[in-house]
Design an enzyme around this catalytic site. Structure first.
Site, PDB file in Angstrom:
ATOM      1  N   LYS A   1       0.827  -1.203   0.000  1.00  0.00           N
ATOM      2  CA  LYS A   1       0.000   0.000   0.000  1.00  0.00           C
ATOM      3  C   LYS A   1       0.865   1.257   0.000  1.00  0.00           C
ATOM      4  CE  LYS A   1      -4.313  -1.647   1.832  1.00  0.00           C
ATOM      5  NZ  LYS A   1      -5.311  -1.596   2.864  1.00  0.00           N
TER       6      LYS A   1
ATOM      7  N   ASN B   1       3.767   1.765  -1.418  1.00  0.00           N
ATOM      8  CA  ASN B   1       4.231   2.074  -2.767  1.00  0.00           C
ATOM      9  C   ASN B   1       3.082   2.559  -3.639  1.00  0.00           C
ATOM     10  OD1 ASN B   1       6.904   1.549  -2.345  1.00  0.00           O
ATOM     11  ND2 ASN B   1       6.683  -0.629  -2.696  1.00  0.00           N
TER      12      ASN B   1
ATOM     13  N   TYR C   1       2.204   6.277  -3.647  1.00  0.00           N
ATOM     14  CA  TYR C   1       2.980   7.252  -4.402  1.00  0.00           C
ATOM     15  C   TYR C   1       2.784   7.086  -5.902  1.00  0.00           C
ATOM     16  CZ  TYR C   1       4.368   9.022  -0.091  1.00  0.00           C
ATOM     17  OH  TYR C   1       4.300   9.603   1.148  1.00  0.00           O
TER      18      TYR C   1
ATOM     19  N   HIS D   1      16.707   0.430   6.160  1.00  0.00           N
ATOM     20  CA  HIS D   1      15.429   0.244   6.844  1.00  0.00           C
ATOM     21  C   HIS D   1      15.584  -1.061   7.620  1.00  0.00           C
ATOM     22  CE1 HIS D   1      13.903   3.223   4.127  1.00  0.00           C
ATOM     23  NE2 HIS D   1      12.655   3.054   4.497  1.00  0.00           N
TER      24      HIS D   1
ATOM     25  N   HIS E   1      14.323   4.408  10.761  1.00  0.00           N
ATOM     26  CA  HIS E   1      13.159   4.064  11.578  1.00  0.00           C
ATOM     27  C   HIS E   1      12.853   2.573  11.684  1.00  0.00           C
ATOM     28  CE1 HIS E   1       9.890   3.386   8.636  1.00  0.00           C
ATOM     29  NE2 HIS E   1      10.137   4.534   8.039  1.00  0.00           N
TER      30      HIS E   1
END
Length: 611
Positions: A277, A279, A282, A475, A497
């Site tokens: 979702k 990806n 954008y 990541h 993060h």
């Protein structure tokens, strides 16, 4: 209540201060200390940074002298103590005039990837193995052994209990610190002229270039393009060239129809933990054609629109003075010319700002490319990612734009949906990259190891040439198995993060963070200072932003006139870190003494038993 150093502390007294039996403390301390030694080893090997305070405590336990352990003394402060807050930058744009003739000379080295890692030879003729340059890189067997040690450590019950208790204790301790010192911290901030949260340096260390603009900005930009460039050829569909006007006609859209809701690119509550979702969000209007036209660097218009919108974001950052960002651009590893194309995009469109550094993200999509027969094996992907970087380091004039572009690249990131099931475990039986021909994706740790190994050799080569080195900031721990954090802990300078570390979605906007976590002005300024410390901006720039002595430990490294962080808060952090390190290192030291006493006791017992 103990007082000193300008703030109040609560001491803990009595025996077994850490709340667990000494034997449990000992087992945990030995394991945690070994884990820290492992991390220090991999950071030193790859020329990435390691916490100075921790290094000092480990040094006391280590037999090796500090200078032989891959560390360099911090450079002399290049900045006077009373220097201005804004660093002086060159007037001329770095991409304005450049001449391959003036670039560093060609070393004439040969390059070859062997078992997934680039080897460098002093001659172009690669048949003579004796010409290989001795550049350090990690040993595969040793890495897997170290990884297995850490895997066992994170599932060890007593160690998990010990760590959980320490974290609970530290959380309560911080709440107590705030309760006792909040007013003093605030008073210290109020004494500083001109500084508040809005005019201290902050770096957004995690932002994708393709989503660095807000939705309103993107919408305005697309509408402007529709008015000005309607007849420009922007897309090729099945061999037929299409203008911007034709593209919008095929989608039954006009400039008037466009709104934030039809654009639909903001992350909402359905997006967290769902990369499919994320990806899709954008793709403006859910249409990948618009994504390709407006937010890609390699397309029919050579990334012109994307360059324009990024430059608009950059000028916003420059206008705000104090906001900076590290934008992520993608290299996929499908073909050898990706780096040169990306660098040409940046240099030809002059996409550069003193407020921005780049991080290059490599999506873990080998399985997709292999299925489409775009790659023969995993080593080919690694060659496409790393060989151009080595070539630009050995012979800059051969890749002039790439040489210039790399000056502003901080490091590498590894991205994809971490919750995808992994069909393999990385061990000594795993196929080497040249033999990885199956359509399954290699595991996370496999990707990270080979990115780390190639970056390590590259860093040593670049260090020899006097070029800046790179860091690995993947990541990690967003979703999927917890053992991804093990690989990240070993080889990454810091991680982008990691949600699993806190088990909650990360809101990057400071204003939302303030409301959600009830953060004080002091907390916010501390977060901003940390963002600068972990960013890839140069040592000299950080000296202006944080103060010339920012590398020193504790309050000595803090300049409240620049950071707006009270010395009280920095002292608290430093003292707390030192106490935790003392707890585990002292336990390991006392154990040596205990062992001798135990051996003596055993000898006596066995002697008694024989009579």
């Amino acid at each position: 209540m103990a007082q000193g150093g300008g703030f109040q502390r609560v001491p803990i007294s009595g025996e077994e201060k850490c709340g667990v039996p000494f034997t449990d403390l000992l087992d945990a301390a030995k394991s945690v200390v070994k884990a820290l030694f492992l991390r220090e080893k991999y950071m030193g090997l790859s020329l990435q940074s390691f916490c100075k305070t921790t290094a000092r405590y480990l040094q006391e336990l280590s037999e090796k002298p500090l200078e032989t352990r891959g560390y360099e003394e911090a450079p002399e402060p290049p900045v006077a103590a009373d220097a201005p807050v804004h660093p002086p930058f060159a007037e001329q744009h770095p991409y304005e005039t450049w001449d391959p003739q003036t670039m560093p000379v060609d070393l004439g080295f040969g390059l070859k990837m062997v078992d997934g890692v680039v080897h460098v030879y002093t001659k172009q003729d690669l048949t003579d193995k004796s010409t290989e340059l001795d550049l350090p890189y990690p040993d595969l067997q040793e890495f897997i052994a170290d990884m297995n040690f850490l895997m066992a450590l994170i599932i060890n019950g007593p160690i998990k209990s010990f760590c959980y208790r320490r974290l609970q204790y530290l959380s309560s301790k911080f709440q107590m610190h705030v309760l006792l010192n909040e007013m003093k911290e605030l008073a210290a901030q109020k004494k500083v002229p001109h500084r508040d949260f809005y005019n201290i340096r902050k770096v957004d260390t995690h932002i994708h270039a393709s989503s660095c603009m807000n939705q309103k900005h993107l919408l305005r930009f697309i509408k402007r393009a529709m008015k000005k460039h309607l007849d420009e050829i922007v897309h090729v569909e099945k061999g037929k060239e299409q203008t911007l006007k034709e593209v919008f006609e095929t989608m039954n859209l006009t400039a008037y129809d466009l709104s934030v809701d039809t654009l639909d690119v903001h992350a909402d509550r359905n997006t967290f933990h769902r990369f499919d979702k994320f990806n899709a969000k954008y793709n403006p209007i859910g249409e990948s054609i618009l994504r390709e036209i407006f937010i890609k660097t390699d397309n029919r218009v050579s990334g012109k629109y994307f360059a324009h919108i990024i430059k608009e974001v950059m000028s916003d950052l420059e206008e705000s003075k104090y906001q900076n960002a590290e934008l992520r651009l993608s290299i996929y590893g499908r073909s050898r010319d990706e780096w040169d194309k990306l660098a040409r995009w940046a240099v030809n469109h002059r996409v550069h700002s003193n407020n921005v550094r780049w991080l290059v993200q490599v999506p873990r999509l080998f399985d997709v490319y292999r299925t489409k027969k775009q790659l023969a094996n995993f080593q080919e992907m690694l060659e496409n990612i790393f060989l151009p970087l080595y070539e630009a380091t050995v012979h800059p004039a051969q890749h002039p734009e790439l040489h210039l572009f790399l000056e502003h690249v901080s490091g590498f990131d590894s991205v994809d949906d971490e919750s995808k099931p992994e069909h393999h475990i990385f061990n000594l039986d795993s196929p080497l990259p040249g033999n990885w021909v199956e359509e399954d994706n290699p595991p996370y740790s496999y990707y990270l190891y080979y990115m780390y190994a190639n970056m390590t050799v590259l860093n040593h080569l670049r260090r020899k040439r006097g070029f800046h080195t790179f860091v690995l900031r993947p990541h990690c721990g967003e979703a999927g198995p917890i053992h991804h954090l093990v690989s990240g802990f070993m080889v990454s300078e810091n991680i982008s993060h990691g949600l699993l570390l806190r088990k909650e979605p990360l809101m990057e906007e400071y204003s939302i963070a303030t409301q959600v976590w009830k953060l004080s002005s002091c907390d916010m300024c501390e977060l901003a200072r940390n963002s600068v410390l972990m960013s890839g901006f140069s040592h000299k720039v950080k000296s202006y932003w944080l103060g010339p002595h920012y590398l020193k430990e504790g309050p000595e490294g803090n300049d409240i006139r620049r950071t707006n962080v009270p010395d009280i808060r920095v002292s608290y952090r430093f003292e707390t870190l030192c106490q935790e390190l003392t707890l585990i290192t002292q336990a390991v030291q006392t154990e040596e003494l205990e062992t001798i006493q135990e051996e003596d006791a055993l000898t006596i017992t066995s002697t008694l038993g024989t009579h």
